[in-house]
Design an enzyme around this catalytic site. Structure first.
Site, PDB file in Angstrom:
ATOM      1  N   SER A  56       0.807  -1.226   0.000  1.00 43.83           N
ATOM      2  CA  SER A  56       0.000   0.000   0.000  1.00 43.83           C
ATOM      3  C   SER A  56       0.833   1.266   0.000  1.00 43.83           C
ATOM      4  CB  SER A  56      -0.929   0.011   1.207  1.00 43.83           C
ATOM      5  OG  SER A  56      -1.775  -1.114   1.138  1.00 43.83           O
ATOM      6  N   ASP A 111     -10.822  -6.164  -0.385  1.00 39.42           N
ATOM      7  CA  ASP A 111     -10.225  -5.095   0.413  1.00 39.42           C
ATOM      8  C   ASP A 111      -9.717  -5.741   1.691  1.00 39.42           C
ATOM      9  OD1 ASP A 111     -10.607  -1.773   0.473  1.00 39.42           O
ATOM     10  OD2 ASP A 111     -10.153  -2.731   2.414  1.00 39.42           O
ATOM     11  N   HIS A 161     -15.037   0.122   3.381  1.00 43.58           N
ATOM     12  CA  HIS A 161     -14.837   1.437   3.980  1.00 43.58           C
ATOM     13  C   HIS A 161     -15.991   2.387   3.701  1.00 43.58           C
ATOM     14  CE1 HIS A 161     -10.678  -0.117   3.688  1.00 43.58           C
ATOM     15  NE2 HIS A 161     -10.511   0.575   4.823  1.00 43.58           N
ATOM     16  N   CYS A 200      -7.634   2.233   1.717  1.00 42.02           N
ATOM     17  CA  CYS A 200      -8.737   1.520   1.082  1.00 42.02           C
ATOM     18  C   CYS A 200      -8.293   0.909  -0.239  1.00 42.02           C
ATOM     19  CB  CYS A 200      -9.892   2.493   0.840  1.00 42.02           C
ATOM     20  SG  CYS A 200     -11.219   1.745  -0.130  1.00 42.02           S
TER      21      CYS A 200
END
Lengths: 615, 363
Positions: free
Chosen positions: A326, A365, A371, A384
Site C-alpha cells: 500500500s 479489500d 470502507h 482503502c
C-alpha cells in the site's frame, strides 16, 4: 731414447730456438693486443651502456605504502580506523632450526597449523633475510609473552603494523564495506604504480566507493641493494601522502537506533535528508562483522555467513526487492489528481471487494466489511484497496507506469556505493518482452495496490518518499559528505549535488493534497498509523504497507498465526517529518513482520523522535 | 772469471723478482677490495706469497742440470699421483682434484705443470733439433697422458695449462711448420668429436660464451655481470674500493677467477694497461732468460714455463672479458688462493736457476 746418431749442431739449434722464441713473443704480443682492444671496446666504446646496467643492478626503487584515510560519520564518530596490530615474524636467515623454534613458540602462544603452512610456503618464495609473518593480530597477552622471551629467540620479532578496523562492526558493515587483500582481478585494473606496496583495497561500501580518496599517494625510497637484494643504504626518499579522511552523511545515533529496531528481524531501513539525498541511516538486518574480511576470512566462517537463512551478506537496503504494497498508494493518488481522474473529495463506494465488469472474481479489500464512501484522503489514510482498484482500472497500466516512472520506480537511485539493483515498474512492453504475453486488466488492479509484478528496493522507496516530502525533487541518495586532509583537517573535496529534474505536475497544490492525505495516516481519527502519530510534538506524514508473500485463495482468510514465519506478510512503512519542513524521509521494511502499521510504523516514530529532537 | 754479484750468488734475478713483487703488491691491493676489505684474508694471502717466494728462492738454488736429471722421476711420480687422485681423491666443487696428505691437501695436477715441461725439455735437449717424427710422437704421448688424466677429474682449466706447457716446448723445439699446420687442422676438425666427449656443464659454458643473454640468471650470469663490471669501469675506473658490481656482490667469484673484472671496474682501462705492462715485463724477462740460457734444456724449459705463465694470463683475461669459455684458470699472483701461486713461483725459481747457474756451469 732412440739410438740413431745425429750430429748435434749447437749453433743451428740456438738459431732455431731463438727464432721460435721471437715468434712466440710476437704471437703473445698480438694476443695481449686483442685483450686490450676488447677491454677498450667494453670500457670506452660501451661504457655508457654498461654504466646504465650497473646502475640498474644496484639501485632499486622501493615503494612506501601511504596510510589509508579514516572514515567518519557526520557526527564525528570513527567508522573505519587503522589500528596498530602486532604480528609475529621470523627472519629465516637468523634462525638456525626453524621447525624447533616454531615448536617452542607454539608452547608460548597458540599457532595454528594453517599459519605454519602459510609461513612455510612464504619462506620458500622470499629472500632469507626478509622477515616472514607467522601469526597476525597477536593479542596483548601474546605480545607480552613473546616480548618476555625475546632474548631466547634471535630472528623472531614482534612487528607492529596497521590493520583496518571497523568499530561499529555489523551495525555498519553494509555502509562502510571493508578492505581486503588485493586480488588478481583487481591487479589488472589497478593503477599499479600507485598501489606498489599497498596490500589492501576497498572491496565494498564506502571503502570501495571512495578508494581513490582514501588510498593516498605512494611514496618511495631509492635504495642501493646488493646481488641478493639486501638493502645496503637509502639513497633518496619521497614520503607517501596519506589518504584523505572521509566524512559520511550518516548519523550514527540514528543508525544505532535503526539497527536496534531491527534486532533479530530481517529487514531494511533507509533514512534520507529529503532536501539533498544525504543518507542519514542505512540498515540491512541482519548485518555481519566486516573485520574478519580484512585479512581474509576463513572459509568455515565465510560458508556459515553464505549459508545462513537470514542472508546477512545481502544488503537488503540496496538489493532487496519487495512488493511496495500500500505504500504505492500516495504515488498513484498523485497520478489520479494529476491526470484529472479524481478530485480530492471524489468518492468511491467500498463494499469490501471490487469486481471487473463481466467477471466474478472478487478483488478483496483488507477490510472485509468495506470502507463505505471513500475519498482520496480517506483512501490513503485508511488504505482503502477498493478505491485504488477502481482508480487503477480507470488509469490503466500505461498511465500507472508513467506516473511511477516519474518517481523513479524500476530504476536505480544511483546511490554512491556499489551493489544497488533496480526495482520493477511493470508495463505492457515489459510483460511482452519478459513473458511474451499481453497485459491483463486484472493485473492492473493488483499493481494498483502495490502487489503483483511491481517491486521496489528500500533505498528507492526512501528516495520516492523524499520526492513527495520535497514536492517533486528526485534526489540522488549519497553517503559521501566531504573529504578532509588527514593532517590539517581542511576540506579538500565535497559532495556535489547532481542537478535533478523536478517531477512535473499540472498543479502544485496536488503535492499538498497528497501530503495532507499522508498526514491523515498519522494524525487522522482513522489513520492506519494513528497510534504512532499520537502525542508527537511535530506533524508527520506516512503510509503503511503490507506486502503479501503468498497468494491467499479466494475463499481463504489470512491468519498470521497459521502461516509459517517466512511466508508472513512483509511490513512496510514510508514517512517523513516534520510535514511543513521535512528534515527526514524514510522507508522501513520488516520482512515477514506482519502489517506495516504494527511492525514498521512504530520504528519510524522512534527514529523521528530521536532525530528531530536532536536537530 | 769476473766477480759474481750478490744476486747471482743468491741465484736471484733482480728484474724478474722486481716484476713479481710489483704484481704481488697489486694483487694484494685488488684482493683487499674484492674480498670485502677483509684484513685477515689479505694476511693469509700475503703469508702464502711469502711462502711461495721462499720456495722460489729454494728452487733457484738447484742447478738446471740437476733438474734435468730429476725430471723423469718427477714426471712418473706425477702420473702415479694423478691416477691415485682419480681413485681416492677428495671431491671439491664437483671435481676430484685433491689428494689429502694429512697435513696439506695437494693437487698432483699442479706438479704436472712443472714436471711435464721439465721432462720434455730434457727429452728434446738430449738429441738434435728439430726433433724427428718418432720423437715428436713420443713427446705427444708424454703430453697426452697427464692431460687426459687431469681432464678426467674433470679440471679443464688445468689440463689446458698442462697441454699448453707441453705443446709450447714442442713448438720451441722446432717442430716443422707443416706439422704444426697439419696438427692445427686436425684439432679444428676434431672439435665436433671433442664436443661429444665434453661434460654437459662444459658444453654449457661454450654455449654461454656464444650467447650469454640466453640464460642471464643461470649460466650466463657470470659473463654478463663481469662485462657490466668491466664496461662500467670506463677509462679511469670507479676507484679503489668503489666498485659497485663487486662490493654489492653482483659479480660471482670476484676474489678468485673473476678478480680481473674487479680490477677493470675499479681501475679502468688505464689500470688494465698498467697491469698488462707488468705481465708483459715478466714474460719478456722470462723469454730473455730463455734466449740467453746456456744450453738447449734451459732454453726449452724457460720458454715453456714462460709461455705457460702467459697462457694463464691470457685464458683468465679472455674468460673474464667474455672472449673465452669459463674455465677455472686464476689470474696469476692476483687471484685468491695458494695452489697455483706456489706452482708459478716454483716455475719462476726454475727460470732464475736457469739464469743464474750459467756461469757456474761454465767453470
Amino acid at each position: 731414447m732412440p739410438a740413431e746418431f745425429h750430429l748435434k749442431d749447437a749453433g743451428y739449434e740456438y738459431r732455431l730456438i731463438s727464432r721460435r722464441i721471437y715468434f712466440a713473443g710476437m704471437i703473445m704480443f698480438l694476443l695481449v693486443l686483442l685483450i686490450v682492444i676488447r677491454v677498450f671496446f667494453l670500457q670506452v666504446v660501451m661504457h655508457d651502456h654498461f654504466t646504465t646496467l650497473s646502475q640498474h643492478n644496484r639501485v632499486k626503487i622501493q615503494p612506501i605504502a601511504p596510510i589509508r584515510g579514516l572514515i567518519f560519520s557526520s557526527d564525528g564518530v570513527l567508522l573505519a580506523n587503522n589500528r596498530p596490530s602486532f604480528s609475529l615474524e621470523i627472519v629465516p636467515e637468523q634462525v638456525k632450526k626453524i621447525d624447533r623454534t616454531i615448536n617452542e613458540l607454539s608452547s608460548l602462544i597458540t599457532i595454528e597449523s594453517k599459519d605454519i603452512e602459510r609461513f612455510k610456503k612464504q619462506i620458500k618464495k622470499k629472500h632469507r633475510f626478509i622477515s616472514v609473518p607467522l601469526k597476525y593480530n597477536l593479542s596483548d597477552d601474546e605480545v607480552a609473552k613473546l616480548s618476555v622471551n625475546r632474548h631466547r629467540y634471535p630472528g623472531v620479532e614482534v612487528v607492529a603494523g596497521l590493520n583496518r578496523f571497523y568499530p561499529l562492526a555489523e551495525k555498519l558493515a553494509h555502509v562502510s564495506g571493508y578492505v581486503g587483500v588485493i586480488n588478481e582481478e583487481e591487479l589488472v585494473t589497478l593503477d599499479t604504480s600507485n598501489y606498489k606496496g599497498t596490500s589492501h583495497i576497498g572491496k565494498l561500501g564506502a571503502e570501495q566507493a571512495y578508494e581513490g580518496l582514501l588510498h593516498g599517494k605512494v611514496g618511495h625510497r631509492q635504495v642501493e641493494v646488493n646481488a641478493t637484494g639486501r638493502i645496503i643504504r637509502v639513497l633518496d626518499r619521497t614520503a607517501p601522502v596519506s589518504g584523505k579522511n572521509i566524512f559520511l552523511t550518516l548519523d550514527v545515533s540514528l543508525q544505532n537506533l535503526a539497527v536496534e529496531a531491527l534486532t533479530d528481524k530481517r529487514g531494511a531501513i533507509v533514512a534520507l535528508d529529503p532536501e539533498d539525498g544525504s543518507v542519514l541511516a542505512l540498515v540491512s538486518s541482519p548485518g555481519y562483522d566486516p573485520n574478519p574480511f580484512v585479512n581474509g576470512i576463513d572459509s568455515k566462517s565465510y560458508n556459515k555467513l553464505l549459508g545462513s537463512k537470514d542472508a546477512p551478506l545481502l544488503n537488503r537496503a540496496l538489493q532487496g526487492k519487495y512488493p511496495a504494497g500500500s505504500t504505492i498508494k500516495p504515488f498513484l493518488g498523485l497520478g489520479a489528481l494529476d491526470y484529472g481522474l479524481r478530485n480530492l473529495l471524489d468518492e468511491t463506494w467500498c463494499q469490501g471487494w471490487y469486481s471487473l465488469k463481466g467477471s466474478k472474481h472478487r478483488y478483496r479489500d483488507w477490510k472485509k466489511q468495506g470502507h463505505g464512501h471513500t475519498n482520496l484522503v480517506n483512501a490513503i489514510a485508511q488504505s482503502c484497496d477498493v478505491y485504488f482498484y477502481s482508480l487503477a482500472h480507470e488509469m490503466g497500466i500505461d498511465r500507472i507506469n508513467e506516473v511511477l516512472d516519474k518517481f523513479g520506480f524500476g530504476r536505480k537511485t544511483n546511490i554512491d556505493i556499489i551493489g544497488e539493483v533496480a526495482g520493477l515498474n511493470p508495463s505492457r512492453e515489459w510483460k511482452r518482452r519478459t513473458y511474451g504475453q499481453a497485459w491483463f486488466p486484472g493485473e492492473t488492479l493488483i499493481v494498483g495496490i502495490g502487489q503483483g509484478s511491481s517491486l521496489v528496493t528500500p533505498i528507492h522507496l526512501a528516495v520516492a518518499t523524499a520526492a513527495i516530502a520535497n514536492r517533486g525533487k528526485l534526489v540522488q541518495p549519497h553517503l559521501y559528505a566531504n573529504a578532509r586532509d588527514s593532517i590539517s583537517n581542511e576540506i579538500v573535496d565535497q559532495y556535489v549535488q547532481t542537478e535533478v529534474e523536478g517531477i512535473d505536475i499540472q498543479d502544485l497544490e496536488h503535492w499538498q493534497q497528497i501530503i495532507d492525505s499522508m498526514t491523515e495516516v498519522m494524525h487522522g481519527a482513522r489513520g492506519t498509523a494513528r497510534r504512532y502519530g499520537k502525542g508527537a510534538a511535530y506533524k508527520m506524514a506516512g503510509k503503511t504497507g503490507t506486502a503479501q508473500v503468498i497468494a491467499i485463495a479466494q475463499d481463504e482468510e489470512y491468519k498470521k498465526e497459521e502461516v509459517a514465519e517466512e511466508f508472513r506478510d512483509h511490513a512496510l512503512f514510508i514517512a517523513f517529518a516534520p510535514v511543513d519542513d521535512p528534515k527526514i524521509a524514510l522507508a522501513i521494511i520488516v520482512e515477514n513482520g506482519g502489517s506495516g502499521s504494527s511492525a514498521a510504523a512504530p520504528i519510524a516514530r522512534r527514529l523521528f523522535d530521536h532525530y528531530l529532537r536532536v536537530k | 772469471m769476473e766477480e759474481r754479484s750478490l744476486s747471482q750468488r743468491l741465484h736471484l734475478d733482480i728484474p724478474l723478482l722486481f716484476g713479481l713483487l710489483l704484481l704481488c703488491a697489486v694483487g694484494l691491493m685488488v684482493l683487499y677490495s674484492a674480498g670485502g676489505q677483509d684484513a685477515a684474508l689479505i694476511y693469509r694471502q700475503a703469508m702464502r706469497m711469502g711462502l711461495a717466494m721462499l720456495l722460489m728462492f729454494m728452487i733457484a738454488q738447484i742447478s738446471p742440470a740437476r733438474l734435468a736429471r730429476l725430471s723423469l722421476g718427477v714426471y712418473l711420480l706425477g702420473i702415479c699421483l694423478l691416477a691415485l687422485v682419480l681413485l681416492t681423491g677428495e671431491i671439491g666443487k664437483g671435481a676430484q682434484r685433491w689428494l689429502n696428505l694429512g697435513i696439506i691437501r695437494f693437487q698432483p695436477s699442479e706438479l704436472m705443470k712443472l714436471a711435464l715441461p721439465m721432462l720434455l725439455a730434457w727429452f728434446f735437449a738430449d738429441n738434435h733439433l728439430p726433433p724427428s717424427l718418432s720423437r715428436i710422437f713420443y713427446a705427444t704421448i708424454i703430453i697426452v697422458i697427464p692431460v687426459l688424466l687431469i681432464a678426467k677429474q674433470p679440471d679443464l682449466g688445468t689440463s689446458i695449462l698442462v697441454a699448453a706447457a707441453g705443446f709450447s716446448i714442442l713448438f720451441v723445439a722446432g717442430v716443422s711448420w707443416k706439422l704444426i699446420t697439419g696438427f692445427s687442422l686436425t684439432a679444428a676438425l676434431s672439435t665436433p668429436v671433442l664436443w661429444y666427449f665434453m661434460h654437459d656443464y662444459q658444453k654449457q659454458r661454450v654455449l654461454t660464451l656464444l650467447d650469454p643473454e640466453k640464460d642471464p640468471l643461470g649460466s650466463g650470469y657470470h659473463i654478463i655481470q663481469s662485462k657490466i663490471a668491466i664496461g662500467s669501469g670506463g677509462l679511469y675506473g670507479k676507484g679503489w674500493l668503489n666498485g659497485t658490481q663487486s662490493h654489492l656482490e653482483f659479480l660471482p667469484e670476484r676474489s678468485t677467477d673473476f678478480i680481473f673484472a674487479v680490477f677493470c671496474e675499479e681501475f679502468g682501462l688505464m689500470g688494465v694497461l698498467l697491469l698488462v705492462c707488468i705481465y708483459m715485463f715478466i714474460i719478456i724477462r722470462g723469454l730473455y732468460i730463455s734466449l740467453n740460457a746456456q744450453n738447449t734444456f734451459g732454453r726449452l724449459l724457460g720458454t715453456g714455463l714462460t709461455l705457460t705463465f702467459f697462457v694463464y694470463v691470457f685464458v683468465n683475461m679472455g674468460m673474464v672479458i667474455g672472449q673465452l669459455p669459463v674455465v677455472g684458470v686464476p689470474l696469476p699472483l692476483i687471484s685468491h688462493g695458494g695452489t697455483s701461486m706456489v706452482t708459478l713461483m716454483i716455475a719462476f725459481g726454475v727460470l732464475m736457476a736457469i739464469h743464474t747457474h750459467r756461469r757456474l756451469l761454465s767453470d
